[in-house]
Design a protein around this motif. Structure first.
Motif, short mmCIF file in Angstrom:
data_model
loop_
_atom_site.label_atom_id
_atom_site.label_comp_id
_atom_site.label_asym_id
_atom_site.label_seq_id
_atom_site.Cartn_x
_atom_site.Cartn_y
_atom_site.Cartn_z
N UNK A 10 0.86 -1.48 0.00
CA UNK A 10 0.17 0.00 0.05
C UNK A 10 0.74 1.18 0.18
N UNK A 11 1.85 1.27 0.89
CA UNK A 11 2.72 2.62 0.98
C UNK A 11 3.50 2.82 -0.33
N UNK A 12 4.11 1.52 -0.76
CA UNK A 12 4.78 1.66 -2.24
C UNK A 12 3.80 2.27 -3.40
N UNK A 13 2.46 1.88 -3.35
CA UNK A 13 1.58 2.43 -4.20
C UNK A 13 1.19 3.80 -4.36
N UNK A 19 0.31 9.92 0.81
CA UNK A 19 0.79 9.47 2.45
C UNK A 19 0.47 10.51 3.66
N UNK A 20 0.72 11.73 3.12
CA UNK A 20 0.53 12.89 4.09
C UNK A 20 -0.66 12.87 4.40
N UNK A 21 -1.78 12.98 3.30
CA UNK A 21 -3.12 12.88 3.54
C UNK A 21 -3.69 11.65 4.29
N UNK A 22 -3.18 10.60 4.19
CA UNK A 22 -3.63 9.45 4.99
C UNK A 22 -3.21 9.46 6.61
N UNK A 24 -2.66 12.43 7.96
CA UNK A 24 -3.50 13.50 8.62
C UNK A 24 -4.91 13.02 9.12
N UNK A 25 -5.50 12.09 8.19
CA UNK A 25 -6.50 11.54 8.36
C UNK A 25 -6.89 10.63 9.62
N UNK A 26 -5.60 9.84 9.71
CA UNK A 26 -5.52 9.01 10.76
C UNK A 26 -5.26 9.73 11.90
N UNK A 27 -4.40 10.75 12.00
CA UNK A 27 -4.07 11.27 13.20
C UNK A 27 -5.12 12.37 13.76
N UNK A 41 -0.19 22.01 10.60
CA UNK A 41 0.93 22.76 10.25
C UNK A 41 1.93 21.89 9.73
N UNK A 42 2.34 20.55 10.35
CA UNK A 42 3.29 19.62 9.84
C UNK A 42 2.71 19.31 8.16
N UNK A 43 1.76 19.00 8.08
CA UNK A 43 0.89 18.55 6.68
C UNK A 43 1.22 19.81 5.71
#
Length: 144
Positions: A10-13, A19-22, A24-27, A41-43
């Motif tokens: 999943x990460x490779x694809x 990855x940043x959006x994912x 942020x959503x999980x966090x 701010x980090x995103x």
């Protein structure tokens, strides 16, 4: 083992932005409001760093001039029926070096975050300042 392999697939694809959006959503799902703001701010910083990096890496560079040496950045793009488009501009090498140092210093801080544990406000201020720095274009950026 299978779960770890699926995570790697999943990460490779995924693109960096995905990855940043994912992240942020999980966090945001598990964070309090202070941590949620810091995550935003980090995103923003990560997206600015990616844009800066892509602009530098996906360009060609060459030197012009005999008495006054200038570096030119050339970036090619193809957009549908418009065909090939070449964008050229004089670049400020210290600006590129400074941007790279900004990214590296924050990367170093991020990798040491668990050991140092800086105050959220300190980290937020550093991320915001770095985002602004990476988004600025120096006045010396001109077409050759």
């Amino acid at each position: 083992m299978r779960r770890e392999e699926e995570q790697r697939i999943l990460g490779a694809a995924m693109s960096f932005g995905q990855k940043v959006d994912l992240f942020a959503a999980l966090h945001r799902k598990s964070a309090n409001s202070t941590k949620e703001e810091l995550c935003g701010v980090a995103c923003n910083y990560l997206k600015a760093a990616e844009e800066f990096r892509n602009n530098v890496v996906h360009s060609d560079y060459y030197v012009v001039g005999r008495t006054v040496i200038r570096w030119v950045q050339q970036k090619a793009s193809v957009r549908g029926s418009k065909g090939l488009r070449l964008r050229k501009k004089i670049v400020n090498i210290p600006y590129i070096v400074d941007g790279a140092k900004t990214i590296m210093s924050l990367w170093f801080e991020a990798t040491c975050f668990d050991l140092v544990e800086p105050k959220d406000s300190d980290l937020r201020a550093k991320l915001q300042a770095a985002t602004v720095k990476l988004q600025q274009r120096p006045a010396s950026y001109k077409k050759p």
